[in-house]
Design a protein around this motif. Sequence first.
Motif: not given
Length: 94
Positions: A8, A36, A40, A53
């Motif tokens: 990330m 991810c 996020l 990502c």
Amino acid sequence: MDPTAVAMILLSCSAEMQTCRVADTQPAIYANMDQCAAALPVRLEGTGMVGRCEPVTGVAPGNKVAVVRVVRGSGSRAVSTDYLVQRLEDTHSR
């Protein structure tokens, strides 16, 4: 073959989005893109940062990594490249 993980990457950008810098020099590593992508929006909420990502190779989930920026040249001709590298624990010997 190196394991593929997902990092990330968080950036802090100017109001006009003309310049951005890495906001977190120790990015989180996830086992896959779905993990991810799910994390996020939660990580970005209320921060004013942008992020994405990005697949990375050679880093297994759970390993500590750091962003290293390499700058080649100077002035307006400078070119920079960011790399994710595995962080090692402090190994100073006395």
